[in-house]
Design a protein around this motif. Structure first.
Motif, short mmCIF file in Angstrom:
data_model
loop_
_atom_site.label_atom_id
_atom_site.label_comp_id
_atom_site.label_asym_id
_atom_site.label_seq_id
_atom_site.Cartn_x
_atom_site.Cartn_y
_atom_site.Cartn_z
N VAL A 40 37.80 44.34 26.34
CA VAL A 40 38.25 43.61 25.15
C VAL A 40 39.09 42.39 25.50
O VAL A 40 38.90 41.30 24.95
N ILE A 41 40.05 42.56 26.42
CA ILE A 41 40.91 41.44 26.78
C ILE A 41 40.30 40.70 27.94
O ILE A 41 40.46 41.06 29.10
N GLY A 42 39.54 39.67 27.62
CA GLY A 42 38.93 38.82 28.64
C GLY A 42 39.47 37.41 28.50
O GLY A 42 40.65 37.21 28.23
N ILE A 186 43.20 48.85 38.58
CA ILE A 186 44.13 47.97 39.29
C ILE A 186 44.05 46.55 38.74
O ILE A 186 45.07 45.91 38.46
N ILE A 187 42.82 46.04 38.56
CA ILE A 187 42.64 44.67 38.09
C ILE A 187 43.13 44.53 36.65
O ILE A 187 43.72 43.51 36.27
N VAL A 188 42.90 45.55 35.81
CA VAL A 188 43.41 45.52 34.44
C VAL A 188 44.93 45.45 34.45
O VAL A 188 45.54 44.69 33.68
N LEU A 192 47.15 42.43 32.81
CA LEU A 192 48.19 42.64 31.81
C LEU A 192 49.54 42.14 32.32
O LEU A 192 50.34 41.60 31.55
N ALA A 193 49.79 42.31 33.62
CA ALA A 193 51.04 41.82 34.21
C ALA A 193 51.13 40.31 34.09
O ALA A 193 52.19 39.74 33.79
N ILE A 194 49.99 39.63 34.31
CA ILE A 194 49.96 38.16 34.20
C ILE A 194 50.21 37.72 32.75
O ILE A 194 50.93 36.75 32.50
N PHE A 315 36.27 39.47 35.02
CA PHE A 315 35.76 40.45 35.98
C PHE A 315 35.75 41.85 35.36
O PHE A 315 34.72 42.54 35.42
N THR A 316 36.86 42.27 34.78
CA THR A 316 36.92 43.63 34.22
C THR A 316 36.00 43.78 33.02
O THR A 316 35.44 44.85 32.78
#
Length: 465
Positions: A40-42, A186-188, A192-194, A315-316
């Motif tokens: 959803v969050i792309g 990990i990539i998600v 989210l951290a970014i 990517f995710t």
């Protein structure tokens, strides 16, 4: 058996459960939420809040996201009930086979094929463009001939980066679900951290005066904005495609679907609020509003980090969509409506054949076909599936055997499922005429396949003959 009886013959839940028992149940609720948030969050979170605020809603984009979330939340609860009661692979396609009958199930499945395949191909093209601009910052570049779809007039013949990223993701998923889910998680988390970094840095530059006027385009503008940003939430339905591989599906599927929507809504609202507070909405009609806003306040380093977040977001999204589309194709092959080799599970408990075909099709679309117009078809495919799932709750509850299965229940039945279905139909009326024409061609082609191949090779109809 007559034609009408054949096309409306309903699938048996026990057969699905027995066939899907070959899958290994390894996914937890956290894994499901990560898959959902990944889909959803792309790039939408870095682009849509700015462009929609500038052209339709102003700072009222915050309300637009809330309205769209409410519409999606009702559909999400319908998905949650289906996936809890019917924990099988194939998402809405399998649900349709069980409660509506085979032909309706096929139509839903064909709509989902449209959604998943075109969505991944379009995002792969976007990822490639972003990657090419990213490496350009280091003085690197690829030959022009391999940087775009087949268009000799413009000097491009194949989008090699788009093909490579699709094949790489398919290889990661095929290497093992546990490994690919761990990487996705990990990539998600990085993504989210970014976004959180943007929120923290951007909040220091918020000027409340930028939120005035809050609704410069009026109430109608806010609702028009909601119709556009509604599509930013699409992807949570992919979570239901993994039901056959989920531990304690009755409990974890609703948590995964609804949890995805809650988390994504919070992030969309916060980004919209900070973005429109940092910069006047009138200046946000740009391709990358978040990076643009950070550059205006001289936070170029953070803007660069956000660029990495955009790549991670795409990517995710592709990981979840490729994973879901392979499970969808497996389910259709499992039922014989497409060649049965697609419904085979390998020794690693994965539908390898379906994954190979999905990868080839998406790679060809992303590498050679311009997708500007086709990408709009993603929306209608999704809304058709949403509408059938919403109204399907009524049939699910009327089936004594299925209704007796304990699981999540949509509240305020039957009002919410009906409202959800009608809202989806309403959103479909907002789509362009060209999208409707193209979709009619797609579904006509699908019905030709069903009546020329599917109905004759259907496992369900063979059992009844």
């Amino acid at each position: 058996m007559g034609l009408r009886q054949r096309v409306f013959q309903k699938e048996n839940l026990e057969r699905y459960l027995q066939k899907d028992s070959q899958f290994e149940r390894t996914l937890s609720a956290i894994d499901l939420i990560a898959l959902g948030v990944g889909a959803v969050i792309g790039t939408g979170i870095f682009i849509l809040p700015g462009t929609v605020a500038a052209t339709k809603a102003g700072p009222g984009i915050i309300l637009s996201f809330i309205i769209a979330a409410i519409v999606c939340a009702v559909a999400a609860m319908c998905y949650a009930e289906f996936s809890s009661v019917l924990p099988v692979a194939g998402s809405a396609y399998s649900y349709g086979n069980i409660v509506y009958g085979e032909m309706v199930g096929w139509i839903i499945g064909w709509a989902l094929v449209l959604e998943y395949v075109l969505a991944v191909a379009a995002v792969a093209v976007g990822w490639a463009a972003y990657f090419n601009s990213f490496i350009a910052g280091f003085g690197l570049s690829l030959p022009k001939a391999v940087t775009g779809s087949f268009n000799p007039a413009k000097g491009t013949y194949v989008n090699i980066v788009a093909i490579v990223i699709v094949c790489l993701i398919a290889w990661i998923i095929d290497a093992g679900l546990k490994t690919s889910v761990r990487l996705n998680n990990i990539i998600v988390a990085v993504k989210l951290a970014i976004i959180i970094i943007f929120l923290l840095v951007g909040s220091f530059y918020v000027k409340p005066s930028n939120w005035t006027p809050f609704a410069p385009f009026g109430t109608n503008g806010i609702f028009q904005g909601a119709a556009v940003v509604f599509f930013a939430y699409l992807g949570f339905d992919c979570v239901s495609a993994s039901a056959a591989e989920v531990k304690n599906a009755k409990k974890n599927m609703p948590i995964g679907i609804i949890g995805t929507l809650v988390i994504c809504t919070i992030f969309y609202i916060l980004v919209s609020a900070v973005l429109t507070g940092m910069v006047s909405y009138t200046r946000l009609n740009v391709d990358d509003a978040v990076s643009f806003a950070l550059q205006l306040v001289h936070q170029n380093f953070v803007a660069g980090i956000v660029s990495i977040g955009a790549l991670a977001g795409m990517f995710t999204m592709m990981v979840t969509m490729i994973y879901s589309s392979s499970r969808l194709l497996y389910s259709i092959g499992r039922d014989g409506l497409l060649p049965s080799f697609l419904g085979k599970i390998d020794k690693h408990h994965a539908p390898k054949n379906a994954m190979i075909i999905v990868t080839i099709v998406i790679s060809l679309l992303a590498g050679f076909i311009p997708l500007d117009q086709l990408a709009n078809l993603v929306n209608i495919g999704t809304l058709i599936a949403f509408a059938f799932v919403s109204f399907g709750i009524l049939l699910l509850r009327r089936n004594p055997k299925l209704n007796a299965i304990k699981g999540f229940r949509v509240p305020f039945y039957p009002v919410l499922p009906v409202v959800s279905g009608l809202l989806c139909l309403f959103m479909m009326t907002k789509l362009a005429l060209e999208t409707w024409i193209a979709s009619l061609v797609w579904f006509a082609f699908g019905l030709i396949i069903y009546f020329s191949y599917g109905i004759r090779h259907s496992k369900l109809n063979q059992e009844q003959d």
